[in-house]
Design a protein around this motif. Sequence first.
Motif, mmCIF file in Angstrom:
data_model
loop_
_atom_site.group_PDB
_atom_site.id
_atom_site.type_symbol
_atom_site.label_atom_id
_atom_site.label_comp_id
_atom_site.label_asym_id
_atom_site.label_seq_id
_atom_site.Cartn_x
_atom_site.Cartn_y
_atom_site.Cartn_z
ATOM 1 N N UNK A 1 3.118 3.253 11.583
ATOM 2 C CA UNK A 1 1.928 3.015 10.088
ATOM 3 C C UNK A 1 1.657 1.709 9.995
ATOM 4 N N UNK A 2 1.080 0.797 9.535
ATOM 5 C CA UNK A 2 0.962 -0.138 9.468
ATOM 6 C C UNK A 2 0.477 -0.837 7.686
ATOM 7 N N UNK A 3 0.401 -1.862 7.793
ATOM 8 C CA UNK A 3 0.609 -2.056 5.934
ATOM 9 C C UNK A 3 -1.620 -2.292 6.056
ATOM 10 N N UNK A 4 -2.458 -1.762 4.925
ATOM 11 C CA UNK A 4 -3.437 -1.680 5.481
ATOM 12 C C UNK A 4 -4.149 -3.242 5.173
ATOM 13 N N UNK A 5 -3.757 -4.101 4.159
ATOM 14 C CA UNK A 5 -4.128 -5.056 3.843
ATOM 15 C C UNK A 5 -3.887 -6.153 4.817
ATOM 16 N N UNK B 1 6.108 -6.864 3.383
ATOM 17 C CA UNK B 1 6.915 -8.002 4.180
ATOM 18 C C UNK B 1 7.534 -7.640 5.310
ATOM 19 N N UNK B 2 6.799 -6.471 5.793
ATOM 20 C CA UNK B 2 6.841 -5.651 6.796
ATOM 21 C C UNK B 2 5.780 -4.953 7.218
ATOM 22 N N UNK B 3 4.515 -5.877 8.557
ATOM 23 C CA UNK B 3 3.371 -5.454 8.780
ATOM 24 C C UNK B 3 3.365 -4.145 9.651
ATOM 25 N N UNK B 4 4.212 -3.494 9.801
ATOM 26 C CA UNK B 4 4.474 -2.329 11.225
ATOM 27 C C UNK B 4 5.593 -1.611 10.586
ATOM 28 N N UNK B 5 5.647 -0.371 10.920
ATOM 29 C CA UNK B 5 7.255 0.538 11.867
ATOM 30 C C UNK B 5 6.486 2.442 10.992
ATOM 31 N N UNK B 6 8.017 2.299 12.412
ATOM 32 C CA UNK B 6 7.796 3.785 12.599
ATOM 33 C C UNK B 6 8.412 5.116 11.486
ATOM 34 N N UNK B 7 8.111 5.495 10.643
ATOM 35 C CA UNK B 7 8.268 5.927 9.010
ATOM 36 C C UNK B 7 8.181 8.084 9.348
ATOM 37 N N UNK B 8 9.847 9.061 9.712
ATOM 38 C CA UNK B 8 9.222 9.650 9.254
ATOM 39 C C UNK B 8 8.752 10.509 8.382
ATOM 40 N N UNK B 9 8.064 11.366 8.211
ATOM 41 C CA UNK B 9 6.864 12.431 7.425
ATOM 42 C C UNK B 9 7.780 12.645 6.716
ATOM 43 N N UNK B 10 8.958 12.816 6.699
ATOM 44 C CA UNK B 10 9.399 13.177 5.323
ATOM 45 C C UNK B 10 10.195 12.706 4.452
ATOM 46 N N UNK C 1 -1.769 1.834 0.643
ATOM 47 C CA UNK C 1 -1.733 0.309 0.584
ATOM 48 C C UNK C 1 -0.963 0.613 2.589
ATOM 49 N N UNK C 2 -1.466 1.396 2.911
ATOM 50 C CA UNK C 2 0.239 2.018 4.292
ATOM 51 C C UNK C 2 -1.529 2.696 5.230
#
Length: 336
Positions: free
Chosen positions: A252-256, A96-105, A149-150
């Motif tokens: 990170x990005x949705x792999x598909x 539902x979202x293609x790319x995002x900034x995500x903390x490693x935690x 899938x990310x």
Amino acid sequence: MMNRLAFIALSAAVGFGFLSPVQAEDKWDSQPWIDGAPVTMKLGYNTVRQYPHARAIERFVNRVAERTGENVQIETFPSEQAGNERAMLDSLMLGNLDIAKISTGVISTVVPEFGVFDLPYVFRDQDHMMKAVNGPVGQSLATKLEETGVKVLFWMEQGTRSFYTVKKPIATPDDLKGLKIRTTNSAVMIDTMTALGATATPMGFGDLYLGLKTGAVDGAENAPDAIWYAKQHEVSKYLSLTNHFRTPVAVVMNKAKFESLSPEYQEIILQTAKETQEWSGTLYSRVSDALLEKLKTNGMTISTVDEAPFRKAVESVYTKDAGDFGTLLDEIRAIK
């Protein structure tokens, strides 16, 4: 007549970019653009656009658009418009979202091995951290994340976390004894506060200003930018630079979605991601240094501490939690 026709045909070919190497690379000649089929994507992050991470992300988005002749259009949703990081990660995995900034935690909630970055003092400095994420350690973790899938596009630093308190500075671990220190729900972070003698008090960041003001907590720990932008220097007087946590963030990005793009666009995204990581470099640290000065001129007392007693005090965290990460910790420590 034949020579004249041949000359006209050759001129037309060059004019349309069929023969000239320069023209053949022109973004407007790409087949998807000619077909009039733009690719649209959504990208979310949890900060305001002025934040260092956001500046790098917006630059990435603009460069991708330029290099694809505006045919890959990425719409950004700052300030948690796409949800908090945990919600964005879920949306990313669902497509539902293609790319995002995500903390490693946050990523560690789906790939536990990412939690190795949450360990206190796991990195000597920023250079050590970036060597880890850009080398075999980072590649191993990225491979595990792809199984969900990310896909990791690029990494960025996010400074170091230190203690800030209402009534007294923190010079040694003994100064933390009996203090209620706000933390997240991370098991490693809670164990770290306990090892240092504090009472770990999980609390939402949005509630922290009031918590500091009313005495619900005696202090917290975070990076200078978090303190400044949340105006928490108004309700806490002391910042002690213990630098006990240093963790990266990943875009990170949705792999598909990535794999659905043409090879040309995949290459543009990967190359632009690499350049963005290089461009962002020490941007976060430089902004943090500038904000330290702002915090100081706005009334905070900022002190540098001897980290050695703090490093020794958190050894019990490694005894309890490090075994969960297999050889990753040894690989990080072996990096020169």
